[in-house]
Design a protein around this motif. Structure first.
Motif, PDB file in Angstrom:
ATOM      1  N   SER A  58       0.829  -1.213   0.000  1.00 55.58           N
ATOM      2  CA  SER A  58       0.000   0.000   0.000  1.00 55.58           C
ATOM      3  C   SER A  58       0.863   1.263   0.000  1.00 55.58           C
ATOM      4  N   GLN A  59       2.155   1.113   0.331  1.00 55.77           N
ATOM      5  CA  GLN A  59       3.048   2.275   0.376  1.00 55.77           C
ATOM      6  C   GLN A  59       3.690   2.559  -0.981  1.00 55.77           C
ATOM      7  N   ILE A  60       3.469   1.667  -1.938  1.00 58.42           N
ATOM      8  CA  ILE A  60       4.092   1.873  -3.254  1.00 58.42           C
ATOM      9  C   ILE A  60       3.195   2.729  -4.135  1.00 58.42           C
ATOM     10  N   VAL A  61       3.776   3.757  -4.697  1.00 57.97           N
ATOM     11  CA  VAL A  61       3.047   4.615  -5.627  1.00 57.97           C
ATOM     12  C   VAL A  61       3.470   4.187  -7.032  1.00 57.97           C
ATOM     13  N   ALA A  62       2.517   3.754  -7.838  1.00 53.54           N
ATOM     14  CA  ALA A  62       2.871   3.239  -9.164  1.00 53.54           C
ATOM     15  C   ALA A  62       2.260   4.100 -10.261  1.00 53.54           C
ATOM     16  N   SER A  63       2.924   4.152 -11.411  1.00 51.85           N
ATOM     17  CA  SER A  63       2.340   4.865 -12.549  1.00 51.85           C
ATOM     18  C   SER A  63       1.158   4.050 -13.079  1.00 51.85           C
ATOM     19  N   ASP A  64       0.255   4.753 -13.735  1.00 52.42           N
ATOM     20  CA  ASP A  64      -0.984   4.134 -14.212  1.00 52.42           C
ATOM     21  C   ASP A  64      -0.750   3.527 -15.599  1.00 52.42           C
ATOM     22  N   PRO A  65      -0.902   2.206 -15.745  1.00 50.01           N
ATOM     23  CA  PRO A  65      -0.652   1.579 -17.059  1.00 50.01           C
ATOM     24  C   PRO A  65      -1.504   2.185 -18.174  1.00 50.01           C
ATOM     25  N   GLU A  67      -2.240   5.167 -18.551  1.00 52.15           N
ATOM     26  CA  GLU A  67      -1.681   6.475 -18.931  1.00 52.15           C
ATOM     27  C   GLU A  67      -0.258   6.349 -19.447  1.00 52.15           C
ATOM     28  N   SER A  68       0.249   5.126 -19.575  1.00 51.74           N
ATOM     29  CA  SER A  68       1.694   5.004 -19.771  1.00 51.74           C
ATOM     30  C   SER A  68       2.178   5.603 -21.082  1.00 51.74           C
ATOM     31  N   SER A  69       1.387   5.538 -22.147  1.00 55.28           N
ATOM     32  CA  SER A  69       1.902   6.112 -23.395  1.00 55.28           C
ATOM     33  C   SER A  69       2.059   7.624 -23.275  1.00 55.28           C
ATOM     34  N   ALA A  70       1.099   8.289 -22.658  1.00 52.38           N
ATOM     35  CA  ALA A  70       1.213   9.739 -22.484  1.00 52.38           C
ATOM     36  C   ALA A  70       2.315  10.079 -21.486  1.00 52.38           C
ATOM     37  N   PHE A  71       2.442   9.217 -20.467  1.00 53.91           N
ATOM     38  CA  PHE A  71       3.401   9.470 -19.385  1.00 53.91           C
ATOM     39  C   PHE A  71       4.844   9.431 -19.883  1.00 53.91           C
ATOM     40  N   PHE A  72       5.131   8.474 -20.761  1.00 58.04           N
ATOM     41  CA  PHE A  72       6.511   8.293 -21.224  1.00 58.04           C
ATOM     42  C   PHE A  72       6.778   8.917 -22.592  1.00 58.04           C
ATOM     43  N   GLU A  73       5.736   9.450 -23.196  1.00 55.61           N
ATOM     44  CA  GLU A  73       5.848   9.984 -24.554  1.00 55.61           C
ATOM     45  C   GLU A  73       6.947  11.039 -24.728  1.00 55.61           C
ATOM     46  N   PRO A  74       7.144  11.944 -23.746  1.00 56.57           N
ATOM     47  CA  PRO A  74       8.124  13.021 -23.971  1.00 56.57           C
ATOM     48  C   PRO A  74       9.533  12.528 -24.321  1.00 56.57           C
ATOM     49  N   ALA A  75       9.899  11.309 -23.937  1.00 53.44           N
ATOM     50  CA  ALA A  75      11.260  10.827 -24.203  1.00 53.44           C
ATOM     51  C   ALA A  75      11.397  10.229 -25.604  1.00 53.44           C
ATOM     52  N   GLU A  76      10.260   9.970 -26.227  1.00 57.47           N
ATOM     53  CA  GLU A  76      10.302   9.171 -27.448  1.00 57.47           C
ATOM     54  C   GLU A  76      10.909   9.857 -28.660  1.00 57.47           C
ATOM     55  N   ASP A  77      10.693  11.173 -28.800  1.00 52.67           N
ATOM     56  CA  ASP A  77      11.166  11.832 -30.022  1.00 52.67           C
ATOM     57  C   ASP A  77      12.547  12.468 -29.838  1.00 52.67           C
ATOM     58  N   LYS A  78      13.227  12.111 -28.767  1.00 52.76           N
ATOM     59  CA  LYS A  78      14.539  12.740 -28.538  1.00 52.76           C
ATOM     60  C   LYS A  78      15.664  11.767 -28.890  1.00 52.76           C
ATOM     61  N   ILE A  79      15.716  11.431 -30.164  1.00 57.22           N
ATOM     62  CA  ILE A  79      16.701  10.438 -30.612  1.00 57.22           C
ATOM     63  C   ILE A  79      18.128  10.932 -30.456  1.00 57.22           C
ATOM     64  N   TYR A  80      18.277  12.265 -30.375  1.00 59.71           N
ATOM     65  CA  TYR A  80      19.635  12.819 -30.223  1.00 59.71           C
ATOM     66  C   TYR A  80      20.226  12.541 -28.851  1.00 59.71           C
ATOM     67  N   ARG A  81      19.437  11.946 -27.948  1.00 65.33           N
ATOM     68  CA  ARG A  81      19.979  11.558 -26.641  1.00 65.33           C
ATOM     69  C   ARG A  81      20.837  10.297 -26.732  1.00 65.33           C
ATOM     70  N   HIS A  82      20.786   9.616 -27.865  1.00 68.17           N
ATOM     71  CA  HIS A  82      21.532   8.366 -28.007  1.00 68.17           C
ATOM     72  C   HIS A  82      22.819   8.609 -28.802  1.00 68.17           C
ATOM     73  N   PRO A  83      23.917   7.999 -28.353  1.00 70.76           N
ATOM     74  CA  PRO A  83      25.200   8.253 -29.033  1.00 70.76           C
ATOM     75  C   PRO A  83      25.172   7.869 -30.510  1.00 70.76           C
ATOM     76  N   THR A  84      24.331   6.909 -30.876  1.00 72.15           N
ATOM     77  CA  THR A  84      24.282   6.459 -32.268  1.00 72.15           C
ATOM     78  C   THR A  84      23.718   7.521 -33.212  1.00 72.15           C
ATOM     79  N   PHE A  85      23.146   8.583 -32.638  1.00 71.86           N
ATOM     80  CA  PHE A  85      22.613   9.671 -33.455  1.00 71.86           C
ATOM     81  C   PHE A  85      23.744  10.422 -34.173  1.00 71.86           C
ATOM     82  N   TYR A  86      24.954  10.357 -33.627  1.00 71.01           N
ATOM     83  CA  TYR A  86      26.073  11.141 -34.140  1.00 71.01           C
ATOM     84  C   TYR A  86      26.985  10.290 -35.006  1.00 71.01           C
ATOM     85  N   LYS A  87      27.293  10.824 -36.193  1.00 71.18           N
ATOM     86  CA  LYS A  87      28.204  10.107 -37.086  1.00 71.18           C
ATOM     87  C   LYS A  87      29.635  10.401 -36.691  1.00 71.18           C
ATOM     88  N   ILE A  88      30.370   9.381 -36.359  1.00 72.50           N
ATOM     89  CA  ILE A  88      31.792   9.585 -36.060  1.00 72.50           C
ATOM     90  C   ILE A  88      32.538   9.474 -37.386  1.00 72.50           C
TER      91      ILE A  88
END
Lengths: 95, 329
Positions: A58-65, A67-88
């Motif tokens: 009862s003490q655990i606060v969990a995210s709502d399944p 709502e999960s797509s809206a909850f995690f959506e902000p991270a999805e379009d930030k592909i530049y956060r991954h090192p593979t985005f950059y051409k060496i």
């Protein structure tokens, strides 16, 4: 006779020092002390752990399944956060 | 005194002077056997203090480190570069938070750590006391400063203290993007006009030596090194890490067509390492003492941000209390 159900506890086990505790499952127990013993007897009979955490479910606060797509959506379009985005450039090492 | 985050059953509390030689020997034996030390395990007070100092300094560096880069956020040359820089700075805040939480497992409260930063009692990396004068500095920071940080942090993933080691694993996974976006900026500038290339060279000229200083004093001057090595908090000496950094970075500079600002720099065929010139340790000492170009500005800005955020913290508390009262009613 008081036949009230014991509270539910979530059980987290550290399999060896250096690793994080991981969720193993849950148990019912009347108090914290008994919860630790019950968790040991239920989840580490074959020495699966070196440390146990129990916490009232009862003490655990969990995210709502739902709502999960809206909850995690902000991270999805930030592909530049991954090192593979950059051409060496060819020939550059140790980057 | 320390607070203890985790309930610790039947163990003597920290600092009660009960350190027997047998306990110390048993502890060293665990460390020597490459066992990880976890938050609730017995540890010597000096080990705990060393880690609190190192982890909190590390956390403060991440937090203060947002400032030199934040300086260029509104003036990034394109929307893409702006989004990338924003994401990187957000990561630095995240790294600070991972580290503060690792520090808290040792029994020091977050408020205490933050208070020590704001009062000037706690230190942070010397590198963040240098100004970012041009956009090329953002490239140089990612490439050199994050490159040096990676060199330093990778061995920390194997540090004897579990919570710190695990925080470092998380951090290292994210650093690679930071270094690459920096090098990418440098590549772009070096392919550009003469002026752009000159700007890149100027940034390298200004960031090279301070980056080498990030590894700390040379081995014969470093006062904490030997004990930290014995405790396996550190795996390599300052000079060893500095040498590794130079060895991998000089060819990267050559690829860009830039020259490293060290007249004594040369490759030694016999050892397979670059030999470098003398580091200006007086400059390093001055920056650590608070006399760098930006020390005062960095702390003043951090204090102002903390004060300006006070109403947000108060409002969040007030809201939580109101909700709790409503539920109770």
């Amino acid at each position: 006779m008081n036949d009230k159900e014991w509270p539910l506890y979530e059980v987290f086990i550290r399999s060896k020092s250096g690793l994080s505790h991981r969720h193993a499952g849950s148990i019912h127990a009347a108090d914290d002390e008994m919860a630790l013993d019950a968790a040991r007897d239920t989840y580490t009979r074959r020495s699966e752990g070196v440390s146990i955490w129990v916490v009232r479910s009862s003490q655990i606060v969990a995210s709502d399944p739902a709502e999960s797509s809206a909850f995690f959506e902000p991270a999805e379009d930030k592909i530049y956060r991954h090192p593979t985005f950059y051409k060496i450039p060819e020939g550059v090492e140790n980057l | 005194m320390y607070t203890q985050g985790l309930d610790q059953k039947g163990q003597p509390s920290a600092g009660d002077g009960l350190e027997s030689q047998a306990d110390l020997d048993a502890f060293q034996k665990r460390v020597d056997a490459e066992e990880k030390i976890e938050a609730k395990d017995w540890m010597p007070e000096a080990y705990r203090r060393t880690l609190i100092r190192q982890i909190s300094q590390h956390a403060h560096s991440e937090i203060i480190g947002m400032q030199p880069e934040g300086n260029w956020l509104t003036r990034a040359p394109t929307l893409k570069r702006k989004a990338i820089l924003l994401a990187k700075i957000q990561d630095e805040a995240g790294h600070g938070l991972y580290l503060y939480s690792a520090g808290e497992t040792l029994g020091v409260s977050r408020d205490q750590m933050v208070a020590d930063l704001l009062s000037g009692k706690a230190k942070y990396s010397s590198i963040f006391n240098y100004p970012t004068l041009t956009w090329a500095d953002i490239g140089a920071i990612g490439w050199l400063v994050d490159g040096a940080a990676i060199m330093n942090q990778i061995p920390l993933c194997r540090c004897s203290y579990g919570p710190y080691a695990r925080a470092m694993v998380r951090v290292c996974k994210e650093e690679s993007f930071h270094q690459r976006q920096g090098y990418d900026i440098m590549v772009e500038l070096c392919k550009g006009t003469d002026e752009q290339k000159a700007m890149a060279q100027d940034a390298l000229d200004r960031w090279w030596w301070p980056s080498l200083m990030m590894f700390g004093p040379s081995d014969n001057e470093s006062k904490h090194s030997a004990q930290s090595m014995a405790w396996k908090i550190k795996r390599f000496s300052n000079d060893e890490l500095r040498q590794k950094f130079i060895d991998v970075t000089v060819p990267q500079a050559e690829f860009l067509g830039l020259s490293v600002p060290d007249d004594d720099l040369e490759f030694d065929e016999k050892s397979g390492h670059y030999v470098h010139g003398e580091i200006d340790w007086q400059e390093f000492i001055e920056v650590i003492k608070g006399n760098g170009l930006c020390n005062k500005q960095r702390l003043a800005k951090r204090r102002k941000a903390h004060d300006d955020g006070a109403w947000v913290r108060e409002a969040a508390h007030a809201y939580a209390e109101k909700q709790a009262a409503k539920q109770a009613a």
